[in-house]
Design a protein around this motif. Structure first.
Motif, PDB file in Angstrom:
ATOM      1  N   ALA A  17       0.835  -1.203   0.000  1.00 24.56           N
ATOM      2  CA  ALA A  17       0.000   0.000   0.000  1.00 24.56           C
ATOM      3  C   ALA A  17       0.870   1.254   0.000  1.00 24.56           C
ATOM      4  O   ALA A  17       0.596   2.224  -0.727  1.00 24.56           O
ATOM      5  N   ALA A  18       1.933   1.239   0.800  1.00 18.81           N
ATOM      6  CA  ALA A  18       2.844   2.385   0.841  1.00 18.81           C
ATOM      7  C   ALA A  18       3.564   2.551  -0.490  1.00 18.81           C
ATOM      8  O   ALA A  18       3.726   3.678  -0.996  1.00 18.81           O
ATOM      9  N   VAL A  19       4.016   1.431  -1.092  1.00 22.35           N
ATOM     10  CA  VAL A  19       4.710   1.500  -2.385  1.00 22.35           C
ATOM     11  C   VAL A  19       3.778   2.034  -3.466  1.00 22.35           C
ATOM     12  O   VAL A  19       4.187   2.830  -4.319  1.00 22.35           O
ATOM     13  N   THR A  20       2.517   1.620  -3.422  1.00 22.40           N
ATOM     14  CA  THR A  20       1.544   2.099  -4.412  1.00 22.40           C
ATOM     15  C   THR A  20       1.366   3.608  -4.314  1.00 22.40           C
ATOM     16  O   THR A  20       1.357   4.316  -5.334  1.00 22.40           O
ATOM     17  N   ALA A  21       1.235   4.112  -3.097  1.00 23.90           N
ATOM     18  CA  ALA A  21       1.067   5.557  -2.911  1.00 23.90           C
ATOM     19  C   ALA A  21       2.318   6.311  -3.367  1.00 23.90           C
ATOM     20  O   ALA A  21       2.219   7.348  -4.040  1.00 23.90           O
ATOM     21  N   ILE A  22       3.490   5.790  -3.015  1.00 27.72           N
ATOM     22  CA  ILE A  22       4.742   6.452  -3.413  1.00 27.72           C
ATOM     23  C   ILE A  22       4.900   6.451  -4.929  1.00 27.72           C
ATOM     24  O   ILE A  22       5.280   7.460  -5.534  1.00 27.72           O
ATOM     25  N   ALA A  23       4.599   5.306  -5.561  1.00 25.23           N
ATOM     26  CA  ALA A  23       4.724   5.210  -7.013  1.00 25.23           C
ATOM     27  C   ALA A  23       3.804   6.188  -7.716  1.00 25.23           C
ATOM     28  O   ALA A  23       4.195   6.849  -8.692  1.00 25.23           O
ATOM     29  N   PHE A  24       2.579   6.300  -7.221  1.00 26.02           N
ATOM     30  CA  PHE A  24       1.614   7.188  -7.873  1.00 26.02           C
ATOM     31  C   PHE A  24       2.013   8.656  -7.716  1.00 26.02           C
ATOM     32  O   PHE A  24       1.985   9.426  -8.676  1.00 26.02           O
ATOM     33  N   ILE A  25       2.419   9.032  -6.509  1.00 24.30           N
ATOM     34  CA  ILE A  25       2.736  10.440  -6.249  1.00 24.30           C
ATOM     35  C   ILE A  25       4.058  10.839  -6.890  1.00 24.30           C
ATOM     36  O   ILE A  25       4.187  11.909  -7.501  1.00 24.30           O
ATOM     37  N   MET A  26       5.060   9.963  -6.767  1.00 20.82           N
ATOM     38  CA  MET A  26       6.398  10.307  -7.248  1.00 20.82           C
ATOM     39  C   MET A  26       6.411  10.609  -8.737  1.00 20.82           C
ATOM     40  O   MET A  26       6.961  11.626  -9.179  1.00 20.82           O
ATOM     41  N   PHE A  27       5.796   9.743  -9.527  1.00 22.45           N
ATOM     42  CA  PHE A  27       5.909   9.878 -10.963  1.00 22.45           C
ATOM     43  C   PHE A  27       4.942  10.899 -11.553  1.00 22.45           C
ATOM     44  O   PHE A  27       4.929  11.108 -12.760  1.00 22.45           O
ATOM     45  N   VAL A 296       8.639  -4.327  -8.605  1.00 23.66           N
ATOM     46  CA  VAL A 296       9.861  -4.526  -7.823  1.00 23.66           C
ATOM     47  C   VAL A 296       9.538  -4.601  -6.335  1.00 23.66           C
ATOM     48  O   VAL A 296      10.093  -5.426  -5.601  1.00 23.66           O
ATOM     49  N   GLY A 297       8.626  -3.747  -5.866  1.00 22.54           N
ATOM     50  CA  GLY A 297       8.220  -3.805  -4.470  1.00 22.54           C
ATOM     51  C   GLY A 297       7.587  -5.135  -4.117  1.00 22.54           C
ATOM     52  O   GLY A 297       7.854  -5.707  -3.048  1.00 22.54           O
ATOM     53  N   PHE A 300      10.338  -7.771  -3.760  1.00 26.92           N
ATOM     54  CA  PHE A 300      11.053  -7.651  -2.496  1.00 26.92           C
ATOM     55  C   PHE A 300      10.240  -8.280  -1.358  1.00 26.92           C
ATOM     56  O   PHE A 300      10.785  -9.017  -0.530  1.00 26.92           O
ATOM     57  N   VAL A 301       8.949  -7.989  -1.319  1.00 22.65           N
ATOM     58  CA  VAL A 301       8.089  -8.550  -0.272  1.00 22.65           C
ATOM     59  C   VAL A 301       8.039 -10.074  -0.371  1.00 22.65           C
ATOM     60  O   VAL A 301       8.161 -10.798   0.631  1.00 22.65           O
ATOM     61  N   LEU A 302       7.875 -10.594  -1.579  1.00 24.58           N
ATOM     62  CA  LEU A 302       7.796 -12.036  -1.777  1.00 24.58           C
ATOM     63  C   LEU A 302       9.102 -12.730  -1.399  1.00 24.58           C
ATOM     64  O   LEU A 302       9.099 -13.780  -0.729  1.00 24.58           O
ATOM     65  N   ILE A 303      10.225 -12.146  -1.805  1.00 22.21           N
ATOM     66  CA  ILE A 303      11.525 -12.756  -1.501  1.00 22.21           C
ATOM     67  C   ILE A 303      11.788 -12.756  -0.007  1.00 22.21           C
ATOM     68  O   ILE A 303      12.311 -13.736   0.543  1.00 22.21           O
ATOM     69  N   ASN A 304      11.430 -11.679   0.673  1.00 19.88           N
ATOM     70  CA  ASN A 304      11.622 -11.638   2.129  1.00 19.88           C
ATOM     71  C   ASN A 304      10.813 -12.721   2.830  1.00 19.88           C
ATOM     72  O   ASN A 304      11.291 -13.348   3.794  1.00 19.88           O
TER      73      ASN A 304
END
Length: 321
Positions: A17-27, A296-297, A300-304
């Motif tokens: 959820a955090a990655v989704t928000a960052i991806a949307f706002i950043m780009f 990519v996010g 990372f979550v799946l690999i962890n």
């Protein structure tokens, strides 16, 4: 185990959820795609019409909620540049990136672990010091410099290996691979070495330090006192306990290799997701940029999560707990 997995799953949802928000706002601040997509000399009315078609005229919150809703249904939008589904673009480029990462990871483990063991068994020997000195070069040299040097030596001067591309591919229907052709295997060598060099050095130095700590422990001394074979002590008792941090680092490095293969793929013009991301930055292709960051996010979550599960197989003490 179910409770632990439930906690990890909840953490994964919050991270995504955090990655989704960052991806949307950043780009949204990368650039105006309308200025790139319209023809030269286009009127303001044409620009406004295109902005409406792309949905960029709506409020930011509405755009974000729409983005999240589509993402939950597997729809990451349409590329501004290619006018194609972003999911299809990523799936088309995914085999190239995964093959490169898999070969680089196997190479780094197959070379890094034995070198780390050699350096740990004789830490003050000449060979150990030589390996550690050479490892400093691998860990300090930038990736693009390593790639350009390899191209200059093996592709330009010696002409042994190709400098770019994937070579001939075999279409398996769901996967286009270069593993089954000679030119495909040759094309993998230089980018794989470039991508694996930093990880190889890191694994080698980590195995060395962990093995030295384990070999100085009491249970290893007791094993020597009992007269157990050295191969059993080094290979099963010492190395198995030294691999715990190696598993963690390798898992994280696989995610980083996928995320940061951008430089290697750009240098070798490797048609993977990294090169797609580079081209999307220069366009700018916002749906591709956001989808790449989400993908990519998720990796990372799946690999962890997989690394946490592997701990139980490596360390029997965790299974007891």
């Amino acid at each position: 185990m179910i409770r632990v997995l439930s906690v990890r799953l909840l953490q994964a949802i919050l991270v995504m959820a955090a990655v989704t928000a960052i991806a949307f706002i950043m780009f949204r601040f990368v650039g105006d795609p309308v200025a790139t997509m319209v023809r030269e000399g286009a009127s303001q009315a044409e620009k406004d019409a295109l902005r409406t078609t792309l949905g960029l005229d709506r409020p930011l919150l509405v755009q974000f909620l729409g983005f999240v809703g589509r993402a939950l249904h597997g729809d990451l939008g349409t590329s501004f540049r290619y006018q194609e589904s972003v999911v299809n673009l990523l799936l088309t480029r995914l085999p190239a990136t995964l093959e490169l990462v898999v070969v680089a990871t196997v190479m780094s483990l197959a070379i890094g672990i034995p070198l780390g063991i050699v350096c740990a068994l004789r830490p003050n020997g000449f060979l150990s010091r030589l390996i550690q000195s050479l490892s400093l070069v691998g860990i300090s040299m930038p990736t693009f410099v390593t790639g350009l040097l390899l191209i200059l030596i093996f592709a330009v001067n010696l002409r042994w290996l190709p400098s770019s591309g994937r070579g001939d591919l075999v279409d398996l229907g769901f996967w286009k691979t270069g593993f089954l052709t000679a030119s495909g295997l040759k094309s993998l060598i230089l980018p794989s070495i470039t991508l694996a060099l930093f990880q190889l050095t890191l694994i080698m130095r980590l195995v060395r330090s962990e093995m030295i700590d384990v070999l100085s422990s009491d249970y290893i001394r007791f094993a020597f006192a009992r007269g157990l074979p050295r191969t059993y002590i080094y290979g099963r008792l010492a190395l198995r306990n030294a691999l715990m941090p190696v598993v963690t680092v390798t898992g994280l490095q696989i995610g980083q290799l996928i995320a940061f293969a951008i430089v290697t793929e750009t240098v070798f013009q490797w048609p993977g997701m990294g090169l797609l991301f580079t081209n999307a930055v220069s366009y700018p292709d916002i749906p591709v940029l956001a989808a790449y960051l989400l993908f990519v996010g998720f990796l990372f979550v799946l690999i962890n999560m997989l690394v946490d599960m592997l701990y139980a197989f490596i360390d029997p003490r965790l299974r007891t707990r």
